[in-house]
Scaffold this motif. Structure first.
Motif, mmCIF file in Angstrom:
data_model
loop_
_atom_site.group_PDB
_atom_site.id
_atom_site.type_symbol
_atom_site.label_atom_id
_atom_site.label_comp_id
_atom_site.label_asym_id
_atom_site.label_seq_id
_atom_site.Cartn_x
_atom_site.Cartn_y
_atom_site.Cartn_z
ATOM 1 N N PHE A 22 -13.536 -53.237 93.537
ATOM 2 C CA PHE A 22 -14.091 -51.905 93.805
ATOM 3 C C PHE A 22 -13.090 -50.798 93.531
ATOM 4 N N GLY A 23 -11.946 -51.155 92.950
ATOM 5 C CA GLY A 23 -10.942 -50.156 92.600
ATOM 6 C C GLY A 23 -10.016 -49.763 93.720
ATOM 7 N N ARG A 24 -10.148 -50.414 94.879
ATOM 8 C CA ARG A 24 -9.254 -50.079 95.993
ATOM 9 C C ARG A 24 -7.864 -50.630 95.713
ATOM 10 N N PRO A 25 -6.821 -49.821 96.004
ATOM 11 C CA PRO A 25 -5.454 -50.287 95.774
ATOM 12 C C PRO A 25 -5.099 -51.442 96.707
ATOM 13 N N LEU A 26 -4.354 -52.371 96.156
ATOM 14 C CA LEU A 26 -3.853 -53.515 96.907
ATOM 15 C C LEU A 26 -2.333 -53.389 97.001
ATOM 16 N N PRO A 27 -1.707 -54.085 97.940
ATOM 17 C CA PRO A 27 -0.236 -54.040 98.013
ATOM 18 C C PRO A 27 0.384 -54.545 96.713
ATOM 19 N N MET A 28 1.516 -53.945 96.353
ATOM 20 C CA MET A 28 2.229 -54.381 95.160
ATOM 21 C C MET A 28 2.493 -55.877 95.246
ATOM 22 N N GLY A 29 2.309 -56.556 94.131
ATOM 23 C CA GLY A 29 2.525 -57.993 94.079
ATOM 24 C C GLY A 29 1.288 -58.817 94.402
ATOM 25 N N SER A 30 0.240 -58.165 94.911
ATOM 26 C CA SER A 30 -1.002 -58.880 95.212
ATOM 27 C C SER A 30 -1.750 -59.180 93.913
ATOM 28 N N PRO A 31 -2.504 -60.267 93.926
ATOM 29 C CA PRO A 31 -3.337 -60.494 92.736
ATOM 30 C C PRO A 31 -4.516 -59.519 92.776
ATOM 31 N N GLY A 32 -4.761 -58.880 91.704
ATOM 32 C CA GLY A 32 -5.891 -57.963 91.606
ATOM 33 C C GLY A 32 -6.750 -58.357 90.420
ATOM 34 N N VAL A 33 -7.768 -57.571 90.163
ATOM 35 C CA VAL A 33 -8.601 -57.822 88.996
ATOM 36 C C VAL A 33 -7.941 -57.189 87.777
ATOM 37 N N GLU A 34 -8.340 -57.641 86.617
ATOM 38 C CA GLU A 34 -7.788 -57.099 85.379
ATOM 39 C C GLU A 34 -8.068 -55.604 85.297
ATOM 40 N N ARG A 35 -7.086 -54.853 84.842
ATOM 41 C CA ARG A 35 -7.181 -53.392 84.765
ATOM 42 C C ARG A 35 -7.343 -52.926 83.330
ATOM 43 N N VAL A 36 -7.812 -51.710 83.191
ATOM 44 C CA VAL A 36 -7.848 -51.055 81.892
ATOM 45 C C VAL A 36 -6.419 -50.605 81.602
ATOM 46 N N PRO A 37 -5.862 -50.986 80.448
ATOM 47 C CA PRO A 37 -4.463 -50.627 80.164
ATOM 48 C C PRO A 37 -4.252 -49.109 80.099
ATOM 49 N N ASP A 38 -3.070 -48.661 80.507
ATOM 50 C CA ASP A 38 -2.737 -47.235 80.475
ATOM 51 C C ASP A 38 -2.798 -46.655 79.070
ATOM 52 N N ASP A 39 -2.531 -47.464 78.057
ATOM 53 C CA ASP A 39 -2.493 -46.964 76.686
ATOM 54 C C ASP A 39 -3.791 -47.207 75.917
#
Length: 159
Positions: A22-39
């Motif tokens: 749902f786009g909610r931030p997770l703690p750094m190092g947590s596994p998340g879903v694949e993101r849209v690259p910044d570039d």
């Protein structure tokens, strides 16, 4: 500048923090879903198709990231269209999270931008109507509305 903040070669911050579906931030190092690259720099058809796919998967936050990439890298004359579509997707994200006030604000703002755009590859009138149907709705059939918006975006591919 905060220490350890991930930045691109120009010094702009990157959004490397993992997110849930749902786009909610997770703690750094947590596994998340694949993101849209910044570039990511999609063309109009690629942006519409990718955003439609994310919407159909129930992930409007990720659709917003795709549309935001188009708005930031596409021609300046198209900015309102892509920014408006991205804002509508953020409004849908707020609905998923139960934030009705935030949803209404973003749906209205996005619809206003989209409504003012001419020669769009999508039916802006239908997009604006869909955003209006969702504004102020406490329990919309969100899955159906995500599918409707995905279909509208797909209709714009190849036009």
């Amino acid at each position: 500048m905060p220490p350890g903040r991930d930045r691109d070669p120009a010094g702009r911050p990157r959004n490397a923090r993992p997110r849930d579906a749902f786009g909610r931030p997770l703690p750094m190092g947590s596994p998340g879903v694949e993101r849209v690259p910044d570039d990511y720099t999609p063309g109009p058809e690629e942006a519409l198709e990718a955003a439609a796919r994310y919407l159909a998967d129930g992930r409007p936050f990720h659709a917003h990231e795709v549309l935001e990439a188009r708005w930031k890298t596409g021609p300046s004359g198209e900015r309102d269209l892509w920014q408006g579509l991205a804002q509508i997707c953020v409004g849908l994200t707020h609905l998923q999270r139960g934030n009705l006030r935030g949803a209404a604000a973003l749906l209205d703002r996005g619809a206003g931008r989209v409504a003012g755009y001419r020669d769009a590859p999508v039916d802006t009138g239908r997009v604006v109507r869909l955003a209006g149907e969702l504004t102020g709705t406490e329990s919309p059939d969100l899955g159906r509305k995500l599918d409707e918006l995905a279909a509208l975006l797909r209709e714009g591919i190849g036009s």
